[in-house]
Scaffold this motif. Structure first.
Motif, short mmCIF file in Angstrom:
data_model
loop_
_atom_site.label_atom_id
_atom_site.label_comp_id
_atom_site.label_asym_id
_atom_site.label_seq_id
_atom_site.Cartn_x
_atom_site.Cartn_y
_atom_site.Cartn_z
N LEU B 32 0.97 -10.28 -1.28
CA LEU B 32 0.27 -9.56 -0.21
C LEU B 32 1.28 -9.17 0.86
O LEU B 32 2.11 -10.00 1.26
N TYR B 33 1.19 -7.94 1.29
CA TYR B 33 2.13 -7.38 2.27
C TYR B 33 1.37 -6.78 3.45
O TYR B 33 0.30 -6.20 3.27
N TRP B 34 1.96 -6.89 4.61
CA TRP B 34 1.49 -6.17 5.79
C TRP B 34 2.56 -5.17 6.22
O TRP B 34 3.76 -5.49 6.24
N TYR B 35 2.10 -3.97 6.55
CA TYR B 35 2.98 -2.92 7.06
C TYR B 35 2.36 -2.35 8.34
O TYR B 35 1.14 -2.45 8.56
N ARG B 36 3.19 -1.70 9.13
CA ARG B 36 2.70 -1.00 10.32
C ARG B 36 3.19 0.45 10.24
O ARG B 36 4.34 0.71 9.88
N GLN B 37 2.29 1.36 10.60
CA GLN B 37 2.64 2.78 10.57
C GLN B 37 2.28 3.42 11.89
O GLN B 37 1.14 3.36 12.34
#
Lengths: 114, 114
Positions: B32-37
């Motif tokens: 599981l990954y979290w990214y910010r855009q």
């Protein structure tokens, strides 16, 4: 700095025109390459990927991309676009180390005029 | 395949408040990954879980950010004492352990700080 570069952030073209989006990366060694697409109001979806083998990969909706190792490039192409191809396109690389986290380019906003 | 689910879809809050987002990955996915855009940019990696273990954190993840995945299923991302610069789309992605499997993204949570 290590990065993924996408040029021509905004692209406007007419239906039936050909599309080519450039992607260059600056990571050394083995990388996995991806193109993701984000249609208006939708989540990021995988268009195509390259891990190994034939450097010309075909994805969904008539898209293809060519990996040129000597140029550190993974350009996306479609011979004849449709209005429904209006979307934002992101090139991404998984780094040659670590946990397959994606490094993205800034994206190309593509608008296809009917 | 029910896809990656994120909630809320939108969060508006005043500066200084704490916020928490939730991500439900595809059920059989261990990673599981979290990214910010942010506007005009591609997604940027924040953190990564393998089952319940948080194995990597980006330098983007300041001390005000914390993420958990307590039972190796859903994950939460908390931001304490929010600042204007935290305004962004927060994306969650999941994948299986197989190295050749791509990440699947959720719709994201859009955070707006007033």
């Amino acid at each position: 700095a290590q990065s993924v570069s996408q040029h021509n952030h905004h692209v406007i073209l007419s239906e039936a025109a050909s599309l080519e989006l450039g992607c260059n990366y600056s990571y050394g060694g083995t990388v996995n390459l991806f193109w993701y697409v984000q249609y208006p109001g939708q989540h990021l979806q995988l268009l195509l990927k390259y891990f190994s083998g034939d450097p010309l990969v075909k994805g969904i909706k008539g898209f293809e991309a060519e990996f040129i190792k000597s140029k550190f490039s993974f350009n996306l192409r479609k011979p004849s676009v449709q209005w429904s191809d209006t979307a934002e396109y992101f090139c991404a690389v998984t780094l040659p180390y670590g946990n397959n986290r994606l490094a993205f380019g800034k994206g190309n906003q593509v608008v296809v005029i009917p | 395949d029910t896809g990656v689910s994120q909630n809320p879809r939108h969060k508006i809050t005043k500066r200084g408040q704490n916020v928490t987002f939730r991500c439900d990955p595809i059920s059989e996915h261990n990673r599981l990954y979290w990214y910010r855009q942010t506007l005009g940019q591609g997604p940027e990696f924040l953190t990564y879980f393998q089952n319940e273990a948080q194995l990597e954190k980006s330098r983007l993840l300041s001390d005000r950010f914390s993420a958990e995945r307590p039972k190796g299923s859903f994950s939460t991302l908390e931001i304490q004492r929010t600042e204007q610069g935290d305004s962004a789309m927060y994306l969650c992605a999941s994948s299986s352990d197989r190295g050749d499997q791509p990440q699947h993204f959720g719709d994201g949570t859009r955070l707006s700080i007033l």
